[in-house]
Scaffold this motif. Structure first.
Motif, PDB file in Angstrom:
ATOM      1  N   LEU A 566       6.567   4.124 -27.301  1.00  0.00           N
ATOM      2  CA  LEU A 566       5.569   2.767 -27.792  1.00  0.00           C
ATOM      3  C   LEU A 566       6.042   1.918 -28.068  1.00  0.00           C
ATOM      4  O   LEU A 566       4.826   0.468 -27.142  1.00  0.00           O
ATOM      5  CB  LEU A 566       4.254   3.836 -28.378  1.00  0.00           C
ATOM      6  CG  LEU A 566       4.185   4.952 -28.002  1.00  0.00           C
ATOM      7  CD1 LEU A 566       2.916   5.405 -29.429  1.00  0.00           C
ATOM      8  CD2 LEU A 566       2.938   4.622 -27.021  1.00  0.00           C
ATOM      9  N   SER A 567       7.404   1.694 -28.448  1.00  0.00           N
ATOM     10  CA  SER A 567       7.715   0.119 -28.939  1.00  0.00           C
ATOM     11  C   SER A 567       9.074  -0.110 -28.200  1.00  0.00           C
ATOM     12  O   SER A 567       8.611  -0.976 -27.936  1.00  0.00           O
ATOM     13  CB  SER A 567       8.310  -0.134 -30.662  1.00  0.00           C
ATOM     14  OG  SER A 567       8.663   0.683 -30.772  1.00  0.00           O
ATOM     15  N   ARG A 568       9.180   0.566 -27.418  1.00  0.00           N
ATOM     16  CA  ARG A 568      10.291   0.115 -27.044  1.00  0.00           C
ATOM     17  C   ARG A 568      10.330   0.881 -25.327  1.00  0.00           C
ATOM     18  O   ARG A 568      10.925   2.066 -25.376  1.00  0.00           O
ATOM     19  CB  ARG A 568      11.330   0.440 -27.351  1.00  0.00           C
ATOM     20  CG  ARG A 568      13.148  -0.217 -27.205  1.00  0.00           C
ATOM     21  CD  ARG A 568      14.321   0.537 -28.191  1.00  0.00           C
ATOM     22  NE  ARG A 568      15.483  -0.404 -27.573  1.00  0.00           N
ATOM     23  CZ  ARG A 568      16.362  -0.045 -26.935  1.00  0.00           C
ATOM     24  NH1 ARG A 568      16.258   0.837 -25.874  1.00  0.00           N
ATOM     25  NH2 ARG A 568      17.706  -1.231 -26.157  1.00  0.00           N
ATOM     26  N   PRO A 569       9.262   0.508 -24.730  1.00  0.00           N
ATOM     27  CA  PRO A 569       9.126   1.680 -23.356  1.00  0.00           C
ATOM     28  C   PRO A 569      10.383   1.725 -21.871  1.00  0.00           C
ATOM     29  O   PRO A 569      10.502   2.190 -21.549  1.00  0.00           O
ATOM     30  CB  PRO A 569       7.682   0.590 -22.652  1.00  0.00           C
ATOM     31  CG  PRO A 569       8.081  -1.071 -23.104  1.00  0.00           C
ATOM     32  CD  PRO A 569       8.649  -0.828 -24.504  1.00  0.00           C
ATOM     33  N   ALA A 570      11.304   0.417 -22.040  1.00  0.00           N
ATOM     34  CA  ALA A 570      12.501   0.509 -21.786  1.00  0.00           C
ATOM     35  C   ALA A 570      13.094   1.868 -21.336  1.00  0.00           C
ATOM     36  O   ALA A 570      13.468   2.539 -20.643  1.00  0.00           O
ATOM     37  CB  ALA A 570      13.630  -0.779 -22.117  1.00  0.00           C
ATOM     38  N   GLU A 571      13.005   2.729 -22.393  1.00  0.00           N
ATOM     39  CA  GLU A 571      13.691   4.127 -22.773  1.00  0.00           C
ATOM     40  C   GLU A 571      12.930   4.903 -21.567  1.00  0.00           C
ATOM     41  O   GLU A 571      13.584   6.328 -21.544  1.00  0.00           O
ATOM     42  CB  GLU A 571      13.707   4.005 -24.180  1.00  0.00           C
ATOM     43  CG  GLU A 571      11.969   5.415 -24.831  1.00  0.00           C
ATOM     44  CD  GLU A 571      12.044   5.215 -25.701  1.00  0.00           C
ATOM     45  OE1 GLU A 571      12.506   7.065 -26.704  1.00  0.00           O
ATOM     46  OE2 GLU A 571      13.561   4.685 -27.016  1.00  0.00           O
ATOM     47  N   LEU A 572      11.739   4.756 -20.972  1.00  0.00           N
ATOM     48  CA  LEU A 572      11.358   5.351 -20.093  1.00  0.00           C
ATOM     49  C   LEU A 572      11.812   5.492 -18.962  1.00  0.00           C
ATOM     50  O   LEU A 572      11.808   6.931 -18.103  1.00  0.00           O
ATOM     51  CB  LEU A 572       9.537   5.295 -20.001  1.00  0.00           C
ATOM     52  CG  LEU A 572       8.620   4.976 -21.584  1.00  0.00           C
ATOM     53  CD1 LEU A 572       7.124   5.134 -21.266  1.00  0.00           C
ATOM     54  CD2 LEU A 572       9.572   7.604 -22.119  1.00  0.00           C
ATOM     55  N   LEU A 573      12.777   4.509 -18.324  1.00  0.00           N
ATOM     56  CA  LEU A 573      12.966   4.498 -16.978  1.00  0.00           C
ATOM     57  C   LEU A 573      14.672   4.507 -17.508  1.00  0.00           C
ATOM     58  O   LEU A 573      15.019   4.368 -18.301  1.00  0.00           O
ATOM     59  CB  LEU A 573      12.787   2.982 -16.564  1.00  0.00           C
ATOM     60  CG  LEU A 573      10.841   2.826 -16.820  1.00  0.00           C
ATOM     61  CD1 LEU A 573      10.854   1.525 -16.585  1.00  0.00           C
ATOM     62  CD2 LEU A 573      10.841   3.339 -15.538  1.00  0.00           C
ATOM     63  N   ASN A 574      15.374   4.832 -16.279  1.00  0.00           N
ATOM     64  CA  ASN A 574      16.879   5.146 -15.396  1.00  0.00           C
ATOM     65  C   ASN A 574      16.796   4.239 -15.053  1.00  0.00           C
ATOM     66  O   ASN A 574      16.073   3.994 -13.719  1.00  0.00           O
ATOM     67  CB  ASN A 574      16.950   6.913 -15.578  1.00  0.00           C
ATOM     68  CG  ASN A 574      16.989   7.383 -16.380  1.00  0.00           C
ATOM     69  OD1 ASN A 574      16.689   7.517 -17.857  1.00  0.00           O
ATOM     70  ND2 ASN A 574      16.205   8.289 -16.355  1.00  0.00           N
ATOM     71  N   GLY A 575      17.618   3.201 -15.100  1.00  0.00           N
ATOM     72  CA  GLY A 575      18.151   1.661 -13.649  1.00  0.00           C
ATOM     73  C   GLY A 575      16.952   0.728 -13.759  1.00  0.00           C
ATOM     74  O   GLY A 575      15.646   0.879 -14.184  1.00  0.00           O
ATOM     75  N   GLY A 576      17.105  -0.153 -12.675  1.00  0.00           N
ATOM     76  CA  GLY A 576      16.795  -1.037 -12.689  1.00  0.00           C
ATOM     77  C   GLY A 576      16.331  -2.048 -13.741  1.00  0.00           C
ATOM     78  O   GLY A 576      16.963  -1.991 -15.332  1.00  0.00           O
ATOM     79  N   TYR A 577      15.855  -3.148 -13.995  1.00  0.00           N
ATOM     80  CA  TYR A 577      15.626  -4.518 -14.786  1.00  0.00           C
ATOM     81  C   TYR A 577      15.113  -5.609 -14.977  1.00  0.00           C
ATOM     82  O   TYR A 577      13.536  -5.159 -14.476  1.00  0.00           O
ATOM     83  CB  TYR A 577      17.013  -5.064 -14.751  1.00  0.00           C
ATOM     84  CG  TYR A 577      16.995  -5.960 -13.338  1.00  0.00           C
ATOM     85  CD1 TYR A 577      16.691  -6.951 -13.711  1.00  0.00           C
ATOM     86  CD2 TYR A 577      17.751  -5.855 -12.390  1.00  0.00           C
ATOM     87  CE1 TYR A 577      16.582  -8.218 -12.501  1.00  0.00           C
ATOM     88  CE2 TYR A 577      17.476  -6.243 -11.448  1.00  0.00           C
ATOM     89  CZ  TYR A 577      16.814  -7.587 -11.387  1.00  0.00           C
ATOM     90  OH  TYR A 577      17.050  -8.290 -10.386  1.00  0.00           O
ATOM     91  N   GLY A 578      14.679  -5.773 -16.754  1.00  0.00           N
ATOM     92  CA  GLY A 578      13.370  -6.784 -16.641  1.00  0.00           C
ATOM     93  C   GLY A 578      12.002  -5.908 -16.036  1.00  0.00           C
ATOM     94  O   GLY A 578      11.970  -4.531 -16.795  1.00  0.00           O
ATOM     95  N   LEU A 579      11.020  -6.560 -15.620  1.00  0.00           N
ATOM     96  CA  LEU A 579       9.597  -6.133 -15.302  1.00  0.00           C
ATOM     97  C   LEU A 579       9.133  -4.749 -14.527  1.00  0.00           C
ATOM     98  O   LEU A 579       9.949  -4.650 -13.635  1.00  0.00           O
ATOM     99  CB  LEU A 579       8.511  -7.537 -15.267  1.00  0.00           C
ATOM    100  CG  LEU A 579       8.401  -8.303 -16.001  1.00  0.00           C
ATOM    101  CD1 LEU A 579       7.328  -8.854 -15.748  1.00  0.00           C
ATOM    102  CD2 LEU A 579       7.523  -8.017 -17.355  1.00  0.00           C
ATOM    103  N   PRO A 580       8.908  -3.366 -15.057  1.00  0.00           N
ATOM    104  CA  PRO A 580       9.098  -2.815 -13.854  1.00  0.00           C
ATOM    105  C   PRO A 580       8.227  -2.821 -12.564  1.00  0.00           C
ATOM    106  O   PRO A 580       7.019  -3.295 -13.037  1.00  0.00           O
ATOM    107  CB  PRO A 580       8.492  -0.912 -14.761  1.00  0.00           C
ATOM    108  CG  PRO A 580       8.921  -1.358 -16.281  1.00  0.00           C
ATOM    109  CD  PRO A 580       8.713  -3.526 -16.219  1.00  0.00           C
ATOM    110  N   GLN A 581       9.063  -2.161 -12.082  1.00  0.00           N
ATOM    111  CA  GLN A 581       7.849  -2.667 -10.154  1.00  0.00           C
ATOM    112  C   GLN A 581       6.866  -1.553  -9.595  1.00  0.00           C
ATOM    113  O   GLN A 581       7.613  -0.772 -10.329  1.00  0.00           O
ATOM    114  CB  GLN A 581       9.052  -3.078  -9.512  1.00  0.00           C
ATOM    115  CG  GLN A 581      10.137  -4.408  -9.981  1.00  0.00           C
ATOM    116  CD  GLN A 581       8.602  -5.790 -10.267  1.00  0.00           C
ATOM    117  OE1 GLN A 581       8.510  -5.948  -9.097  1.00  0.00           O
ATOM    118  NE2 GLN A 581       8.752  -6.165 -11.091  1.00  0.00           N
ATOM    119  N   PRO A 582       6.341  -1.755  -8.903  1.00  0.00           N
ATOM    120  CA  PRO A 582       5.567  -0.702  -8.650  1.00  0.00           C
ATOM    121  C   PRO A 582       6.283   1.025  -8.481  1.00  0.00           C
ATOM    122  O   PRO A 582       5.611   1.607  -8.431  1.00  0.00           O
ATOM    123  CB  PRO A 582       4.492  -1.688  -7.136  1.00  0.00           C
ATOM    124  CG  PRO A 582       4.608  -2.780  -7.636  1.00  0.00           C
ATOM    125  CD  PRO A 582       5.795  -2.709  -8.277  1.00  0.00           C
ATOM    126  N   GLY A 583       7.549   0.431  -7.488  1.00  0.00           N
ATOM    127  CA  GLY A 583       8.248   1.432  -7.410  1.00  0.00           C
ATOM    128  C   GLY A 583       8.364   2.301  -8.019  1.00  0.00           C
ATOM    129  O   GLY A 583       8.663   3.526  -8.331  1.00  0.00           O
TER     130      GLY A 583
END
Length: 649
Positions: A566-583
């Motif tokens: 909840l404070s480090r949401p980046a850990e939910l995503l593998n790959g990519g960078y910056g702001l998450p995109q619609p995909g």
């Protein structure tokens, strides 16, 4: 006279150097085969075509490129002779057309793209070094020469030589450093942060090495990745403005994803925000109380978001359910904030996105602190850029929380600086939330008039008062109708729950409603005391063999580990960078929903297990307070039914 003419000729040549020429990449053959030469030249031409025209004009020189034996992990580098060297081991695959199909562990995918990125990276380094002869410096040199002529000097005066020795480079531009993650330290004017804490969702961790590598890495993506402007919009805007040019870009979504850190684990935490739907940004101050960590207040930013269908305007301030709060907080990896660890910087500092209603309840009801919500005086571009920058920080920032030097006020000020680039913010310094608000007032950056009329401020949502005053009002009802012996509401709340219980039966409907509100306050107070007691036992005994502690410790560690996203949401995503995109949103929603469901189960288990750690007297008081609430609730419902459902006065 001749000496002056020579000086003028030298200076004219110097300041015009590169103004007529344009960057050229000269391939040194060194025995290359025809296929190697053709493939190499194609790579160089592609790099030149990808570069901004203004960069090529400003750099304005011939740069030699050659293949050379380099360490296996190095694709290329700017050589000591100011040319560019590429790793000769990669040349056979390039010349045979295989490099585009060789996948690498690097971030650009295949080997040929990595070679192209390497060329752009090293050219950026050369450009960065060459910025001494930028237009700004040319103007400075011309001024210096005119000064020299006035004084009758040959060449440049000594003070001008000192000025021109200063580096005017892209990588040490203060605006870029703010965006890149090396902000100016508050109360240390001109001193930049040593470490970069924008570590999450990075395209290449090499960018965190220093500002020179940061700009070189980001130029790779700015020039080669069409989605860069969507993923790092603040940096993309900076580079577009610097070069007065833009590469081909993807169409970006109007909405930016964020993770709502609200405590309602039954709802989907992924939210989306359109900066164009934010009517105002307020500086939200939680006023001080007597607690050590709270006596200077707490700095936050409130996003006044218009509800769907609402036109952008003042009425959006009424859409409280849509408003969000940006709050830099210490992510606490034990039960509650430890003052000592806050002083030693042991907590991660992260940007939480919270629902306004939860923040109001936390401060006004649980902590009995009032909130002041003061609109910031920002124009429309500054406001939308600030919202965008905040979402970038939400996904990338993982700093260290220090009570004194990097607290909520310091973090908020750094966000305001980098997000708005407002000139009056750049020299502003404050280490405390109250001091920061006063500084915003002094520079006419916040509208203090909204708080002049307290009744109007409460009605319009510029102020949310502490429940302390309401508790005093309810206690006056008790004194009037029950003649309780206590003289202050604090004395009443300090009574044991069983001592308050005999007063319930003789209370009429209005007095019972007052008792119910006060009993809720008493329970909140007991929960805070229990939390503090639990913290001390948990911290002081976590290494000892204590079966009860061990059982609860497991639940605590699980819930803390699972709530960290909840404070480090980046850990939910593998790959990519910056702001998450619609995909990436679907994966984000799926992962966060699974975490939320697990947290819901853990929170129920934790509520039971944690109580085993409380002292018997505290647990008994907590249970008695809950029993009081249940009894009073039944009493109020019975009186309400007996009165025929009359409304309370």
């Amino acid at each position: 006279m001749i000496g002056r003419r020579i000086g003028w000729l030298w200076l004219t040549l110097l300041v015009s150097f590169g103004s007529q020429a344009e960057l050229r990449l000269n391939l040194l053959d060194d025995g290359l085969s025809r296929s190697e030469h053709v493939a190499s030249q194609q790579l160089l031409d592609e790099a030149l075509n990808a570069l901004p025209p203004s960069l090529k004009q400003r750099l304005g020189r011939t740069v030699s490129v050659r293949w050379r034996q380099l360490p296996a992990e190095v694709y290329g580098r700017a050589g000591r002779w100011s040319g560019i060297e590429l790793n000769a081991a990669l040349l056979p695959a390039l010349s045979e057309g295989r490099s585009a199909h060789i996948q690498t562990s690097r971030t650009h995918g295949n080997q040929r793209r990595e070679l192209l990125a390497t060329l752009l990276h090293e050219i950026t380094h050369l450009y960065d070094r060459a910025q001494l002869w930028s237009p700004a410096n040319k103007h400075l040199l011309q001024q210096c020469h005119r000064h020299a002529q006035t004084l009758g000097l040959v060449g440049l005066p000594e003070q001008c030589r000192g000025q021109t020795a200063r580096r005017f480079t892209l990588s040490d531009d203060p605006v870029l450093l703010d965006l890149a993650g090396w902000p100016q330290r508050v109360a240390r004017r001109g001193v930049r942060a040593q470490a970069n804490h924008q570590v999450a969702r990075s395209p290449d961790s090499y960018e965190l090495s220093n500002p020179r590598e940061f700009i070189a890495v980001n130029m790779e993506y700015f020039l080669l990745d069409p989605s860069y402007a969507c993923r790092r919009p603040s940096l993309a805007r900076y580079l577009r403005e610097h070069f007065a040019w833009s590469p081909a870009t993807s169409t970006c979504s109007d909405e930016l994803a964020y993770l709502n850190a609200g405590r309602d684990f039954s709802r989907q935490p992924v939210g989306r925000i359109d900066p164009a739907r934010v009517y105002q940004v307020d500086y939200l101050l939680a006023e001080a109380n007597n607690e050590l960590a709270s006596r200077w207040g707490h700095s936050m930013l409130r996003l006044v978001i218009c509800a769907p269908g609402r036109p952008l305007g003042p009425d959006c301030r009424l859409d409280l359910q849509a408003h969000l709060v940006l709050s830099y907080r210490a992510f606490v990896d034990d039960v509650q904030l430890s003052s000592w660890r806050g002083l030693t910087g042991s907590y991660p500092s992260r940007l939480f996105v919270l629902p306004l209603q939860q923040v109001i309840e936390e401060y006004t009801k649980a902590e009995l602190r009032s909130l002041a919500s003061v609109p910031l005086k920002l124009n429309r571009p500054q406001l939308e850029q600030l919202v965008t920058r905040a979402m970038e920080q939400h996904w990338s920032y993982d700093g260290d929380y220090w009570f004194v030097s990097n607290n909520c006020a310091v973090e908020t000020l750094k966000l305001l600086r980098s997000g708005t680039q407002h000139p009056r913010l750049q020299a502003l310094d404050s280490l405390t939330p109250i001091g920061l608000l006063d500084s915003l007032y002094a520079r006419d950056l916040a509208d203090r008039r909204v708080l002049d009329n307290e009744a109007e401020a409460l009605r319009l949502g510029y102020r949310f008062d502490s429940f302390r005053d309401r508790y005093h009002a309810m206690f006056s009802v008790l004194r009037e109708h029950l003649a309780v012996p206590q003289r202050k509401v604090e004395d009443w709340l300090n009574l044991a729950a069983e001592q308050r219980r005999p007063w319930f039966a003789p209370a009429d409907l209005r007095t019972s409603a007052a008792l119910l509100l006060l009993e809720q306050a008493a329970l909140r107070r007991q929960l805070l005391l229990a939390q503090d007691e639990l913290k001390h036992r948990y911290l002081s005994n976590r290494t000892e063999h204590d079966p009860a502690l061990h059982t609860a410790d497991g639940a605590l560690q699980q819930i803390l580990a699972n709530s960290g996203f909840l404070s480090r949401p980046a850990e939910l995503l593998n790959g990519g960078y910056g702001l998450p995109q619609p995909g990436e949103w679907q994966q984000l929603e799926r992962q966060s929903q699974a975490r939320q469901e697990h947290l819901l189960l853990l929170s129920d288990a934790l509520d039971k297990e944690v109580r085993t750690l409380l002292a018997p007297s505290r647990l008994a008081e907590l249970n008695a307070s809950e029993a009081n609430l249940k009894q009073l609730g039944e009493h109020v419902r019975a009186l309400h039914k007996a009165s025929g459902g009359l409304q309370l006065p």
